[in-house]
Design a protein around this motif. Sequence first.
Motif, PDB file in Angstrom:
ATOM      1  N   GLN A   3     -11.949   1.345  -3.999  1.00  0.00           N
ATOM      2  CA  GLN A   3     -11.206   1.373  -2.734  1.00  0.00           C
ATOM      3  C   GLN A   3     -10.159   0.256  -2.696  1.00  0.00           C
ATOM      4  N   ALA A   4     -10.475  -0.913  -3.203  1.00  0.00           N
ATOM      5  CA  ALA A   4      -9.513  -2.014  -3.228  1.00  0.00           C
ATOM      6  C   ALA A   4      -8.301  -1.656  -4.084  1.00  0.00           C
ATOM      7  N   CYS A   5      -8.537  -0.984  -5.195  1.00  0.00           N
ATOM      8  CA  CYS A   5      -7.430  -0.559  -6.050  1.00  0.00           C
ATOM      9  C   CYS A   5      -6.574   0.488  -5.350  1.00  0.00           C
ATOM     10  N   LYS A   6      -7.222   1.424  -4.670  1.00  0.00           N
ATOM     11  CA  LYS A   6      -6.481   2.480  -3.971  1.00  0.00           C
ATOM     12  C   LYS A   6      -5.650   1.929  -2.820  1.00  0.00           C
ATOM     13  N   LYS A   7      -6.123   0.870  -2.172  1.00  0.00           N
ATOM     14  CA  LYS A   7      -5.386   0.264  -1.062  1.00  0.00           C
ATOM     15  C   LYS A   7      -4.228  -0.604  -1.534  1.00  0.00           C
ATOM     16  N   GLY A   8      -4.183  -0.918  -2.812  1.00  0.00           N
ATOM     17  CA  GLY A   8      -3.109  -1.756  -3.331  1.00  0.00           C
ATOM     18  C   GLY A   8      -3.436  -3.239  -3.314  1.00  0.00           C
ATOM     19  N   SER A   9      -4.701  -3.580  -3.197  1.00  0.00           N
ATOM     20  CA  SER A   9      -5.109  -4.989  -3.148  1.00  0.00           C
ATOM     21  C   SER A   9      -5.247  -5.610  -4.527  1.00  0.00           C
ATOM     22  N   VAL A  10      -5.133  -4.800  -5.567  1.00  0.00           N
ATOM     23  CA  VAL A  10      -5.336  -5.289  -6.935  1.00  0.00           C
ATOM     24  C   VAL A  10      -4.037  -5.118  -7.720  1.00  0.00           C
ATOM     25  N   ARG A  11      -3.641  -6.186  -8.398  1.00  0.00           N
ATOM     26  CA  ARG A  11      -2.460  -6.140  -9.271  1.00  0.00           C
ATOM     27  C   ARG A  11      -2.851  -6.669 -10.646  1.00  0.00           C
ATOM     28  N   VAL A  12      -2.287  -6.055 -11.659  1.00  0.00           N
ATOM     29  CA  VAL A  12      -2.481  -6.535 -13.025  1.00  0.00           C
ATOM     30  C   VAL A  12      -1.099  -6.865 -13.578  1.00  0.00           C
ATOM     31  N   ASN A  13      -0.914  -8.120 -13.960  1.00  0.00           N
ATOM     32  CA  ASN A  13       0.374  -8.616 -14.455  1.00  0.00           C
ATOM     33  C   ASN A  13       1.504  -8.304 -13.477  1.00  0.00           C
ATOM     34  N   GLY A  14       1.205  -8.392 -12.163  1.00  0.00           N
ATOM     35  CA  GLY A  14       2.218  -8.197 -11.137  1.00  0.00           C
ATOM     36  C   GLY A  14       2.421  -6.771 -10.670  1.00  0.00           C
ATOM     37  N   ASP A  15       1.785  -5.797 -11.300  1.00  0.00           N
ATOM     38  CA  ASP A  15       1.956  -4.392 -10.923  1.00  0.00           C
ATOM     39  C   ASP A  15       0.727  -3.893 -10.170  1.00  0.00           C
ATOM     40  N   ILE A  16       0.966  -3.135  -9.082  1.00  0.00           N
ATOM     41  CA  ILE A  16      -0.140  -2.499  -8.365  1.00  0.00           C
ATOM     42  C   ILE A  16      -0.718  -1.423  -9.284  1.00  0.00           C
ATOM     43  N   VAL A  17      -2.049  -1.365  -9.349  1.00  0.00           N
ATOM     44  CA  VAL A  17      -2.682  -0.469 -10.309  1.00  0.00           C
ATOM     45  C   VAL A  17      -3.633   0.509  -9.627  1.00  0.00           C
ATOM     46  N   LYS A  18      -3.901   1.580 -10.334  1.00  0.00           N
ATOM     47  CA  LYS A  18      -4.914   2.540  -9.921  1.00  0.00           C
ATOM     48  C   LYS A  18      -6.256   2.093 -10.487  1.00  0.00           C
ATOM     49  N   PRO A  19      -7.365   2.624  -9.955  1.00  0.00           N
ATOM     50  CA  PRO A  19      -8.686   2.200 -10.439  1.00  0.00           C
ATOM     51  C   PRO A  19      -8.942   2.500 -11.917  1.00  0.00           C
ATOM     52  N   SER A  20      -8.233   3.469 -12.467  1.00  0.00           N
ATOM     53  CA  SER A  20      -8.495   3.863 -13.849  1.00  0.00           C
ATOM     54  C   SER A  20      -7.709   3.039 -14.874  1.00  0.00           C
ATOM     55  N   ARG A  21      -6.913   2.093 -14.438  1.00  0.00           N
ATOM     56  CA  ARG A  21      -6.107   1.279 -15.345  1.00  0.00           C
ATOM     57  C   ARG A  21      -7.014   0.412 -16.203  1.00  0.00           C
ATOM     58  N   ASP A  22      -6.762   0.404 -17.499  1.00  0.00           N
ATOM     59  CA  ASP A  22      -7.546  -0.416 -18.424  1.00  0.00           C
ATOM     60  C   ASP A  22      -7.032  -1.857 -18.404  1.00  0.00           C
TER      61      ASP A  22
END
Length: 128
Positions: A21-40
């Motif tokens: 849910q945190a990934c879907k809401k946009g609360s998680v970024r990897v290297n500055g990019d908003i990611v989906k939950p399935s991002r490795d």
Amino acid sequence: MRIDKYLWCVRYLKTRNMATQACKKGSVRVNGDIVKPSRDVYPGDVITLRKEQINYQLEVLDLPASRVGAKLVDLYRKDTTPKEAFETNEMLQYAKTYYRKKGVGRPTKKDRRDLDDFTESPEDGNET
């Protein structure tokens, strides 16, 4: 490893569903990019997680095979969250509880008058 599973494994979020849910809401970024939950995620990635009005910054050191104990978490991530983020959150908590405690009820007549005096501004500055 998926980002939602990684956040769950290193105990930043209590359940895997909360991590998704945190990934879907946009609360998680990897290297500055908003990611989906399935991002490795891979070792060396920088994760920014917004949780409870604090932006946590993590660096992935290694990928755990499964959820790890609290004592072993530091083997898999490096927390680079600045201390100013925690101090800002502490100041927000003080600001919320400064005037009225939660559940105290309606403002009294004295409280209302104090608020009116605080919010009204003098127009002319001349009193008769």
